[in-house]
Scaffold this motif. Structure first.
Motif, PDB file in Angstrom:
ATOM      1  N   UNK A   1       0.822  -1.215   0.000  1.00  0.00           N
ATOM      2  CA  UNK A   1       0.000   0.000   0.000  1.00  0.00           C
ATOM      3  C   UNK A   1       0.856   1.265   0.000  1.00  0.00           C
ATOM      4  N   UNK A   2       2.065   1.163  -0.522  1.00  0.00           N
ATOM      5  CA  UNK A   2       2.973   2.312  -0.493  1.00  0.00           C
ATOM      6  C   UNK A   2       2.474   3.459  -1.362  1.00  0.00           C
ATOM      7  N   UNK A   3       1.927   3.164  -2.517  1.00  0.00           N
ATOM      8  CA  UNK A   3       1.404   4.252  -3.342  1.00  0.00           C
ATOM      9  C   UNK A   3       0.039   3.862  -3.866  1.00  0.00           C
ATOM     10  N   UNK A   4      -0.927   4.657  -3.504  1.00  0.00           N
ATOM     11  CA  UNK A   4      -2.310   4.451  -3.919  1.00  0.00           C
ATOM     12  C   UNK A   4      -2.808   5.754  -4.527  1.00  0.00           C
ATOM     13  N   UNK A   5      -3.874   5.709  -5.297  1.00  0.00           N
ATOM     14  CA  UNK A   5      -4.406   6.969  -5.819  1.00  0.00           C
ATOM     15  C   UNK A   5      -4.977   7.820  -4.678  1.00  0.00           C
TER      16      UNK A   5
END
Length: 91
Positions: A52-56
């Motif tokens: 979940x390091x980069x999500x919108x």
């Protein structure tokens, strides 16, 4: 500029962690900031490990993990600081 941003975020995470922890903490602000910085790094690593390091949008999961890590580290830093100072001080 990256270090300045890390110090600012660490400072904010450390202060939020101090607010969450019950009771009065005696550790100095530099230690709180350092533990907040390390908490941010640990939280990012955990977020990256679970995907979940980069999500919108805003990364609420990553920020929550950063704050949780900062709370644990500020608590441990407080314990270490007080044991080095010789126990709890009376106000």
């Amino acid at each position: 500029m990256g270090w300045l941003w890390a110090i600012i975020v660490g400072f904010i995470l450390g202060l939020l962690a101090k607010l969450i922890l019950p009771g009065k903490q005696h550790s100095p602000i530099w230690l709180t900031t350092l533990m907040g910085m390390i908490g941010g790094i640990v939280g990012n690593a955990i977020a990256r490990a679970i995907g979940i390091a980069s999500t919108p949008g805003i990364d609420w999961g990553r920020h929550g993990l950063q704050l949780a890590a900062a709370v644990v580290l500020v608590f441990l830093g407080e314990m270490a600081y007080m044991s080095m100072k010789g126990g709890e001080q009376k106000a």
